[in-house]
Design an enzyme around this catalytic site. Structure first.
Site, PDB file in Angstrom:
ATOM      1  N   HIS A 191     -13.300  11.015  41.804  1.00 33.33           N
ATOM      2  CA  HIS A 191     -13.942  11.331  40.526  1.00 33.33           C
ATOM      3  C   HIS A 191     -13.204  10.761  39.323  1.00 33.33           C
ATOM      4  O   HIS A 191     -13.809  10.469  38.302  1.00 33.33           O
ATOM      5  CB  HIS A 191     -14.203  12.825  40.408  1.00 33.33           C
ATOM      6  CG  HIS A 191     -15.336  13.234  41.287  1.00 33.33           C
ATOM      7  ND1 HIS A 191     -15.145  13.789  42.526  1.00 33.33           N
ATOM      8  CD2 HIS A 191     -16.666  13.052  41.148  1.00 33.33           C
ATOM      9  CE1 HIS A 191     -16.324  13.961  43.105  1.00 33.33           C
ATOM     10  NE2 HIS A 191     -17.255  13.533  42.288  1.00 33.33           N
ATOM     11  N   ARG A 298     -23.854  15.135  36.289  1.00 37.84           N
ATOM     12  CA  ARG A 298     -22.951  15.980  37.091  1.00 37.84           C
ATOM     13  C   ARG A 298     -22.545  17.190  36.251  1.00 37.84           C
ATOM     14  O   ARG A 298     -21.591  17.124  35.482  1.00 37.84           O
ATOM     15  CB  ARG A 298     -21.695  15.199  37.474  1.00 37.84           C
ATOM     16  CG  ARG A 298     -21.906  14.077  38.467  1.00 37.84           C
ATOM     17  CD  ARG A 298     -20.569  13.421  38.804  1.00 37.84           C
ATOM     18  NE  ARG A 298     -20.629  12.590  39.984  1.00 37.84           N
ATOM     19  CZ  ARG A 298     -20.822  11.268  39.976  1.00 37.84           C
ATOM     20  NH1 ARG A 298     -20.970  10.629  38.838  1.00 37.84           N
ATOM     21  NH2 ARG A 298     -20.848  10.581  41.107  1.00 37.84           N
ATOM     22  N   GLU A 433     -26.659  13.452  51.037  1.00 37.39           N
ATOM     23  CA  GLU A 433     -25.258  13.031  51.115  1.00 37.39           C
ATOM     24  C   GLU A 433     -24.553  13.638  52.327  1.00 37.39           C
ATOM     25  O   GLU A 433     -23.403  13.323  52.601  1.00 37.39           O
ATOM     26  CB  GLU A 433     -24.515  13.350  49.815  1.00 37.39           C
ATOM     27  CG  GLU A 433     -24.630  14.782  49.336  1.00 37.39           C
ATOM     28  CD  GLU A 433     -23.967  15.005  47.974  1.00 37.39           C
ATOM     29  OE1 GLU A 433     -23.216  14.147  47.505  1.00 37.39           O
ATOM     30  OE2 GLU A 433     -24.216  16.073  47.388  1.00 37.39           O
ATOM     31  N   ASN A 456     -21.457   8.202  47.936  1.00 28.82           N
ATOM     32  CA  ASN A 456     -20.016   8.498  47.881  1.00 28.82           C
ATOM     33  C   ASN A 456     -19.651   9.487  48.978  1.00 28.82           C
ATOM     34  O   ASN A 456     -18.644   9.342  49.663  1.00 28.82           O
ATOM     35  CB  ASN A 456     -19.635   9.080  46.520  1.00 28.82           C
ATOM     36  CG  ASN A 456     -20.078   8.203  45.382  1.00 28.82           C
ATOM     37  OD1 ASN A 456     -20.356   7.030  45.588  1.00 28.82           O
ATOM     38  ND2 ASN A 456     -20.156   8.766  44.185  1.00 28.82           N
ATOM     39  N   ASP A 457     -20.493  10.505  49.104  1.00 30.60           N
ATOM     40  CA  ASP A 457     -20.228  11.492  50.148  1.00 30.60           C
ATOM     41  C   ASP A 457     -20.849  11.093  51.484  1.00 30.60           C
ATOM     42  O   ASP A 457     -20.257  11.339  52.530  1.00 30.60           O
ATOM     43  CB  ASP A 457     -20.750  12.870  49.721  1.00 30.60           C
ATOM     44  CG  ASP A 457     -19.781  13.534  48.761  1.00 30.60           C
ATOM     45  OD1 ASP A 457     -18.577  13.553  49.079  1.00 30.60           O
ATOM     46  OD2 ASP A 457     -20.203  14.009  47.696  1.00 30.60           O
ATOM     47  N   CYS A 504     -27.778   7.744  43.707  1.00 34.55           N
ATOM     48  CA  CYS A 504     -26.874   7.950  42.570  1.00 34.55           C
ATOM     49  C   CYS A 504     -25.418   7.786  42.996  1.00 34.55           C
ATOM     50  O   CYS A 504     -24.511   7.998  42.206  1.00 34.55           O
ATOM     51  CB  CYS A 504     -27.111   9.308  41.935  1.00 34.55           C
ATOM     52  SG  CYS A 504     -26.965  10.676  43.091  1.00 34.55           S
TER      53      CYS A 504
END
Ligand code: PEP
Ligand code: MG
Length: 577
Positions: A191, A298, A433, A456-457, A504
Site C-alpha cells: 500500500h 479505498r 480477489e 493485487n490480492d 482495480c
C-alpha cells in the site's frame, strides 16, 4: 564512493536530493542505581524540557505543512509532557527507588499505557496509550542522547529512506519537500507503493539495505522507472539522470495531450479508464489526469487518517464530496478493507499469525456489524448525489456476499422508511480477489451488478506469495497463465450474465497486462491516476481485431509469464513500427 542498489520500481519518475532517514534509533537501556538523586532528577527534567521544545517545534511546522488536524496529536503530546501526574510519578520513582531516569520512565510509562489500554469501553482514553508511548520514546531518546526522526519538521527537499513505510507514514509525507522514497522492503503492490503513485512521488522499494548503506544528508538518486537507488552519485551520473528525467517528463507532456480525449482503441472501440483513490484529496489527480470514473475508492484511508472511528456524518461528507466531484460519472466506493497491512491505532484487534489470511475486509465488517452499518448508511445517503456503486472487498463465499447485501438492504429500507433519499440507480458489486470467488464467478455474477478484479490480492492468493515481501516477488506474476485464466473466466462469466467487469488491481495499468486484458474484453480499467494517460495512449495504438487471439494464446498456449511478456513485447514492436 558511489553505490547503486537495485530494488523494485514502485512509482514512476526520477529525483535527486539528500537522504532523510526515517529510521528509529535503538532505544534499549540498562537499569542502574544512582547515588546522586538530585543530579539524576535534573537530568530527567532537562530531557522533559528539550522534549517539550522539540514537540512545540514539530507542532508548529506540522500546522504549516500538514494542517491543524494533523498537528492536534502534538498538542496531546505536550499535555502529557506537562502533566505532573505523569512526570511526578517518574520523579518519585527516581527518588524512592534510586534508579536511573530511563528505568523510571519506562516503568511509569508501562503503567500508564496499561491503564489506558484497559479502558476498553472508552476509545478516546484507549488512544491516549499511543500518545504516552510516543512521548516516552521521545524523552527516552533525549536521555540516551539519540535523535528521533521527525518527518513533520522536514523543511527542505529530501528523499525519505525507511525500512518500510506504513500507509499512515506515507500519508504524512509533505509532497512539497519529500521528492521520493526508497525502502528496504516492500513490493510494487504494497500500500505504501500504491500511495506513492497517487502522490506522484518516484519510489523504489525492496532494496534490502538502503537504511544501512546511506547516511542522513548524503545525495541520493531515486529512479522509480528502473527501480534503482544511487548513493553519492558522481556529477556525470547526476547529469545522466537529469537527462533521463527530462525525457520522461517530455513523454508525460505528450500523454497529457490526451487528457480530454475519450479512451478509444485504434479501431474506435470505447472503454472506461477510471482512477483509484484513497481520499477525497486525490480528486485533484483524478481530474488532472482525465479519469472517466472512479473505479476504486479505498475507504479504509478515511478510518486510518482519523483519530477515532469516523462518524456517519464524517463519512457521508467524504463520500458526497467524491461523488459530486465526478459530476455524474460513476464512483465505485469499496467498504473498508482494514486488516492485512492496514491497521487502526484506535482499534485494538487481536494479533494474527497470518493477517492477510485473517479477519480482513468484509470478514471484519461482518464481524463488527455496527461499524459496517454506519458505513453503509453514509454510503446510501451519499448515493443521492450522483452515480454510486458500492463494492464489497475480499468476498470468498456466496454466504458472505448475501449477508453483506442483506445488511445493505436492511439499512436502505430503514432509510427510505424515514424519508431519506437514496440514489435510484445505485449499483452493488464485489471485488474478485479471492481465487475461490474467481472460480465461482459464474454463480456470483447472478447476484451482483458488477465485478472489479483486484489483482493485487488475486495474484498474492493464487501464487501464495505475499504482495509486500520482496523475497517472493519473483512469484508475483500478473501474466502467469494461471492468473490470466482466472481473470478471463471472471470476465467471461460477467458477460455471460449481462454484467460489466472492471479491474482495480495494479495490473490494469500495466503495459504488459493491458493488451491482454483488452483482448479479453475487460470493460473498465481502474488505476493510479498517474497511469491513466499512459494507458490511454497505449489503447489508442491497439486494434481489437489485431489482438483478438492474444487472450487465448496467453491463457492456453503460453506456459509461463515470461512467454506472455515476450508475446506482448513482440506485438508492441509490430504496433510501433
Ligand atoms: C487489489 O487487491 O487488487 C485491490 C485493488 O485492493 P487493495 O490493493 O486495496 O488490496
Ligand atoms: Mg485487495
Amino acid at each position: 564512493m558511489t553505490k547503486k542498489l537495485t530494488g523494485i520500481a514502485a512509482s514512476d519518475g526520477i529525483a535527486v536530493a539528500p537522504a532523510y532517514l526515517l529510521v528509529e534509533p535503538d532505544l534499549s537501556f540498562s537499569k542502574t542505581s544512582v547515588s546522586d538523586v538530585e543530579s539524576e532528577l535534573a537530568r530527567f527534567k532537562d530531557a522533559i524540557k528539550v522534549s517539550t521544545a522539540e514537540v512545540e517545534k514539530i507542532r508548529d511546522s506540522a500546522k504549516k505543512s500538514l494542517g491543524e488536524d494533523e498537528a492536534q496529536v502534538f498538542e496531546a503530546h505536550l499535555m502529557i509532557l506537562n502533566d505532573p501526574e505523569f512526570t511526578g510519578a517518574i520523579e518519585t520513582e527516581i527518588k524512592d527507588k534510586k534508579i536511573n531516569s530511563e528505568a523510571a520512565l519506562d516503568g511509569t510509562a508501562q503503567k500508564f499505557i496499561a491503564i489506558f489500554e484497559g479502558m476498553t469501553d472508552n476509545a478516546y482514553m484507549q488512544q491516549r496509550a499511543a500518545d504516552v508511548r510516543d512521548v516516552s520514546k521521545r524523552i527516552m531518546a533525549h536521555l540516551l542522547g539519540k535523535e528521533l526522526p521527525n518527518p513533520a519538521t522536514i523543511d527542505h527537499e529530501v528523499i525519505v529512506v525507511a525500512h518500510d513505510l506504513t500507509p499512515s507514514d506515507t500519508a504524512q509525507l509533505n509532497k512539497k519537500f519529500v521528492k521520493g522514497f526508497v525502502t528496504d522492503i516492500g513490493g510494487r503492490t504494497a500500500h505504501s507503493a500504491i500511495m506513492a503513485r497517487s502522490l506522484e512521488l518516484p519510489a523504489v522499494v525492496g532494496t534490502e539495505s538502503i537504511t544501512k548503506d546511506v547516511v542522513n544528508g548524503q545525495t541520493l538518486v531515486v529512479d522509480g522507472l528502473n527501480g534503482d537507488a544511487v548513493i553519492k552519485p558522481s556529477d556525470e551520473q547526476i547529469a545522466d539522470y537529469k537527462q533521463k528525467s527530462e525525457a520522461f517528463l517530455k513523454q508525460k507532456a505528450e500523454w497529457d495531450k490526451l487528457k480530454n480525449e475519450p479512451s478509444v482503441t485504434a479501431d474506435g472501440k470505447q472503454f472506461t479508464i477510471a482512477a483509484n483513490i484513497g481520499t477525497p484529496a486525490d480528486m485533484q489527480g483524478v481530474n488532472e489526469n482525465g479519469a472517466e470514473a472512479v473505479g476504486l475508492y479505498r475507504t479504509e484511508f478515511l478510518y486510518m487518517n482519523s483519530k477515532d472511528f469516523p462518524t456517519e456524518e464524517d463519512q457521508f461528507e467524504a463520500y458526497k464530496e467524491v461523488i459530486e466531484g465526478m459530476n455524474g460519472k460513476q464512483v465505485v466506493i469499496r467498504t473498508m478493507d482494514i486488516g492485512g497491512d492496514k491497521h487502526l491505532d484506535y482499534w485494538d484487534l487481536p494479533e494474527e499469525m497470518n493477517p492477510f489470511l485473517g479477519v480482513r475486509a468484509i470478514r471484519l465488517s461482518l464481524q463488527n456489524e455496527e461499524i459496517f452499518r454506519t458505513q453503509l448508511r453514509a454510503l446510501l445517503r451519499a448515493s443521492a448525489y450522483g452515480k454510486l456503486a458500492i463494492m464489497f472487498p475480499m468476498i470468498g463465499t456466496l454466504g458472505e456476499l448475501r449477508k453483506a447485501k442483506s445488511i445493505l438492504n436492511e439499512e436502505k429500507t430503514k432509510l427510505t422508511q424515514k424519508g431519506t433519499k437514496v440514489g435510484s440507480d445505485l449499483q452493488v458489486g464485489m471485488m474478485i480477489e479471492v481465487p475461490a470467488a474467481a472460480v465461482l464467478a459464474d454463480q456470483f455474477a447472478k447476484e451482483v451488478d458488477f465485478f472489479s478484479i483486484g489483482t493485487n490480492d488475486l495474484i498474492q492468493y493464487s501464487m501464495a506469495a505475499d504482495r509486500g515481501n520482496d523475497n517472493v516477488s519473483y512469484l508475483y506474476q500478473p501474466a502467469n497463465p494461471s492468473v490470466l485464466r482466472l481473470i478471463k473466466h471472471t470476465i467471461d462469466a460477467a458477460h455471460e450474465n449481462g454484467i460489466w467487469c472492471g479491474m482495480c488491481g495494479e495490473a490494469a495499468g500495466d503495459n504488459i497486462m493491458f493488451p491482454i486484458l483488452l483482448s479479453m474484453g475487460l470493460d473498465e480499467y481502474s488505476m493510479s491516476a498517474t497511469s491513466i494517460l499512459r494507458i490511454r495512449s497505449l489503447m489508442k495504438k491497439l486494434n481489437t481485431e489485431d489482438i483478438k487471439e492474444l487472450a487465448n494464446k496467453a491463457c492456453y498456449v503460453s506456459e509461463t509469464a515470461e512467454e506472455n511478456e515476450k508475446l506482448v513485447n513482440d506485438l508492441m514492436k509490430e504496433v510501433n513500427k
